[in-house]
Design a protein around this motif. Structure first.
Motif, mmCIF file in Angstrom:
data_model
loop_
_atom_site.group_PDB
_atom_site.id
_atom_site.type_symbol
_atom_site.label_atom_id
_atom_site.label_comp_id
_atom_site.label_asym_id
_atom_site.label_seq_id
_atom_site.Cartn_x
_atom_site.Cartn_y
_atom_site.Cartn_z
ATOM 1 N N GLN A 23 12.074 -63.676 123.832
ATOM 2 C CA GLN A 23 11.840 -64.876 123.150
ATOM 3 C C GLN A 23 12.319 -64.724 122.141
ATOM 4 O OE1 GLN A 23 12.323 -68.623 124.970
ATOM 5 N NE2 GLN A 23 13.827 -67.925 126.177
ATOM 6 N N GLU A 24 11.588 -64.195 121.220
ATOM 7 C CA GLU A 24 10.407 -64.184 119.858
ATOM 8 C C GLU A 24 10.906 -63.346 119.169
ATOM 9 O OE1 GLU A 24 5.798 -64.781 120.375
ATOM 10 O OE2 GLU A 24 5.779 -67.000 120.224
ATOM 11 N N TRP A 25 10.818 -62.058 119.844
ATOM 12 C CA TRP A 25 12.037 -61.041 119.809
ATOM 13 C C TRP A 25 13.251 -61.251 118.566
ATOM 14 C CZ3 TRP A 25 10.120 -56.455 117.614
ATOM 15 C CH2 TRP A 25 11.014 -55.396 117.141
ATOM 16 N N LEU A 26 13.975 -62.084 119.543
ATOM 17 C CA LEU A 26 15.385 -62.210 119.256
ATOM 18 C C LEU A 26 16.042 -63.055 119.015
ATOM 19 C CD1 LEU A 26 16.596 -62.077 123.130
ATOM 20 C CD2 LEU A 26 17.081 -60.263 121.112
ATOM 21 N N ILE A 27 14.053 -64.545 118.526
ATOM 22 C CA ILE A 27 14.568 -64.741 116.947
ATOM 23 C C ILE A 27 14.041 -64.777 115.792
ATOM 24 C CG2 ILE A 27 13.166 -66.699 116.088
ATOM 25 C CD1 ILE A 27 13.125 -67.729 119.270
ATOM 26 N N SER A 28 13.391 -63.088 115.675
ATOM 27 C CA SER A 28 13.197 -62.626 115.177
ATOM 28 C C SER A 28 14.238 -61.747 114.212
ATOM 29 C CB SER A 28 12.138 -62.001 115.279
ATOM 30 O OG SER A 28 12.329 -60.046 115.840
ATOM 31 N N GLU A 29 15.544 -61.421 114.907
ATOM 32 C CA GLU A 29 16.653 -60.466 114.481
ATOM 33 C C GLU A 29 17.697 -61.380 114.514
ATOM 34 O OE1 GLU A 29 17.038 -57.109 117.911
ATOM 35 O OE2 GLU A 29 16.365 -56.091 116.712
ATOM 36 N N GLY A 30 17.543 -62.332 114.382
ATOM 37 C CA GLY A 30 18.448 -63.694 114.461
ATOM 38 C C GLY A 30 19.623 -63.881 115.488
ATOM 39 N N VAL A 31 19.160 -63.268 116.951
ATOM 40 C CA VAL A 31 20.529 -63.795 118.144
ATOM 41 C C VAL A 31 20.024 -65.061 118.417
ATOM 42 C CG1 VAL A 31 20.581 -62.976 120.210
ATOM 43 C CG2 VAL A 31 19.951 -60.955 118.366
ATOM 44 N N LEU A 32 18.343 -65.145 118.691
ATOM 45 C CA LEU A 32 18.559 -67.096 119.264
ATOM 46 C C LEU A 32 17.694 -67.601 118.454
ATOM 47 C CD1 LEU A 32 16.398 -65.917 121.674
ATOM 48 C CD2 LEU A 32 18.646 -66.701 122.052
ATOM 49 N N LEU A 54 13.347 -60.111 110.963
ATOM 50 C CA LEU A 54 13.629 -58.627 110.797
ATOM 51 C C LEU A 54 13.959 -59.033 108.936
ATOM 52 C CD1 LEU A 54 14.973 -56.684 113.387
ATOM 53 C CD2 LEU A 54 13.197 -56.685 113.125
ATOM 54 N N VAL A 55 13.369 -57.769 108.444
ATOM 55 C CA VAL A 55 13.627 -57.157 107.258
ATOM 56 C C VAL A 55 13.956 -56.274 106.720
ATOM 57 C CG1 VAL A 55 13.643 -59.462 106.435
ATOM 58 C CG2 VAL A 55 12.147 -58.094 106.113
ATOM 59 N N THR A 56 15.145 -55.837 105.579
ATOM 60 C CA THR A 56 14.666 -54.514 105.225
ATOM 61 C C THR A 56 14.104 -54.166 103.995
ATOM 62 O OG1 THR A 56 17.023 -53.449 106.379
ATOM 63 C CG2 THR A 56 16.251 -52.256 104.331
ATOM 64 N N ARG A 57 12.845 -53.156 103.416
ATOM 65 C CA ARG A 57 12.215 -53.061 103.060
ATOM 66 C C ARG A 57 12.677 -51.831 101.877
ATOM 67 N NH1 ARG A 57 8.333 -57.313 102.918
ATOM 68 N NH2 ARG A 57 7.288 -58.487 105.068
ATOM 69 N N VAL A 90 13.913 -57.316 99.354
ATOM 70 C CA VAL A 90 13.230 -57.563 100.530
ATOM 71 C C VAL A 90 15.143 -57.727 100.703
ATOM 72 C CG1 VAL A 90 12.160 -59.308 102.539
ATOM 73 C CG2 VAL A 90 10.872 -58.199 100.243
ATOM 74 N N VAL A 91 15.872 -56.956 102.026
ATOM 75 C CA VAL A 91 16.376 -57.908 102.606
ATOM 76 C C VAL A 91 16.610 -58.487 103.724
ATOM 77 C CG1 VAL A 91 19.160 -56.785 102.792
ATOM 78 C CG2 VAL A 91 17.772 -56.605 100.587
ATOM 79 N N PRO A 92 17.402 -59.363 103.886
ATOM 80 C CA PRO A 92 17.003 -59.987 105.595
ATOM 81 C C PRO A 92 18.587 -59.180 106.498
ATOM 82 C CG PRO A 92 18.197 -61.433 104.199
ATOM 83 C CD PRO A 92 17.377 -60.981 103.087
ATOM 84 N N ALA A 93 17.946 -58.668 107.062
ATOM 85 C CA ALA A 93 18.743 -57.629 107.966
ATOM 86 C C ALA A 93 19.857 -59.255 109.044
ATOM 87 C CB ALA A 93 18.062 -57.160 109.611
ATOM 88 N N ALA A 94 19.668 -59.820 109.251
ATOM 89 C CA ALA A 94 20.573 -61.166 110.115
ATOM 90 C C ALA A 94 22.018 -61.161 108.832
ATOM 91 C CB ALA A 94 19.839 -61.997 110.488
ATOM 92 N N LYS A 95 21.041 -61.107 107.304
ATOM 93 C CA LYS A 95 22.353 -61.454 106.751
ATOM 94 C C LYS A 95 22.737 -60.499 105.455
ATOM 95 C CE LYS A 95 20.022 -66.002 104.913
ATOM 96 N NZ LYS A 95 19.455 -66.858 103.969
ATOM 97 N N CYS A 96 22.254 -59.459 105.673
ATOM 98 C CA CYS A 96 22.844 -58.367 104.804
ATOM 99 C C CYS A 96 23.111 -57.011 105.365
ATOM 100 C CB CYS A 96 22.549 -58.266 103.427
ATOM 101 S SG CYS A 96 22.472 -59.751 102.809
ATOM 102 N N ARG A 97 24.194 -56.347 105.530
ATOM 103 C CA ARG A 97 24.067 -55.089 105.690
ATOM 104 C C ARG A 97 23.863 -54.175 104.322
ATOM 105 N NH1 ARG A 97 29.493 -52.645 106.738
ATOM 106 N NH2 ARG A 97 31.041 -54.351 106.581
ATOM 107 N N ILE A 98 22.550 -53.041 104.118
ATOM 108 C CA ILE A 98 22.881 -52.378 103.414
ATOM 109 C C ILE A 98 23.554 -51.271 103.354
ATOM 110 C CG2 ILE A 98 21.238 -50.896 101.800
ATOM 111 C CD1 ILE A 98 18.937 -52.689 103.211
#
Length: 241
Positions: free
Chosen positions: A50-59, A203-206, A225-233
């Motif tokens: 669950q912590e992993w899925l929270i970090s990915e913005g799923v939960l 998750l972020v993209t650095r 630093v770009v948040p993966a759940a908010k942006c795609r590059i």
């Protein structure tokens, strides 16, 4: 191929059930004990999944309430190109910045700029916003001795405020010919999470970026630093014919 740890395999099981809309956005998941009993795994495996899925913005976790399926959010498109960096070209975006004029270079920044450790840099921290919501962080360093005594010493002040590295350097006779970027995945630390409005560990993209002049000198380096759940590059490059 190295086998995935149990919590990652269980995270994918949960993700498939969420993708299949067994649990819809905003809906609470069963308790960890219930999920552990249903799948014959330990509570620790459920917690880490669950912590992993929270970090990915799923939960998303709610203190004292449980774990919920995150509300689906549109991911903004962030376009990067040699000519410009454009956050969400289809939306209104702004930035806030803070510049410190004489900051000693750390060993890493000194190596990236090709200067002595402890030599002064001009450091500028940026927060980019779309519709008043943060979508990107950037910290930039420029060698102090390159721009000292010129009108472009401070990137966001003076006649070329906000003009970007290439134009500002051209003003003082420095021709920028190359830019190098190193993107890699990572996880937001506490400060980044607070500024970006995301969970710590999300998750972020650095991106490590460095501009070079025509004589090979590094004139600016930055951490983005770009948040993966908010942006795609997206990267856009001109085609040479």
């Amino acid at each position: 191929m190295r086998e995935q740890p149990p919590y990652r395999r269980f995270a994918e099981t949960l993700r498939k059930r969420i993708d299949g809309q067994e649990w819809k956005p905003g809906e609470r998941l069963p308790s960890r004990a219930q999920l552990a009993d249903e799948y014959g795994v330990t509570a620790d495996v459920v917690r880490r999944a669950q912590e992993w899925l929270i970090s990915e913005g799923v939960l998303t976790g709610r203190a004292g309430s449980g774990t919920y399926v995150a509300e689906r959010r549109e991911r903004r498109r962030l376009v990067r190109s040699p000519e410009q960096e454009q956050c969400a070209p289809d939306a209104q975006w702004t930035f806030e910045s803070r510049t410190d004029g004489m900051v000693p270079a750390s060993p890493e920044i000194a190596a990236r700029l090709g200067i002595e450790e402890g030599a002064y840099c001009v450091r500028t921290a940026y927060e980019y916003l779309v519709d008043d919501k943060p979508v990107q962080l950037m910290t930039s360093w420029e060698p102090y001795d390159l721009t000292v005594g010129t009108l472009v010493l401070l990137p966001e002040l003076g006649p070329l405020a906000g003009a970007g590295v290439v134009r500002r350097m051209a003003e003082i006779g420095v021709t920028v010919t190359d830019v190098e970027e190193w993107p890699e995945p990572g996880h937001a630390d506490a400060e980044e999470a607070n500024l970006l409005g995301i969970q710590k560990g999300a998750l972020v993209t650095r991106i490590q970026r460095t501009y070079y002049s025509d004589d090979g000198r590094a004139v600016e380096t930055a951490d983005i630093v770009v948040p993966a759940a908010k942006c795609r590059i997206a990267y856009r490059f001109p085609v040479t014919r």
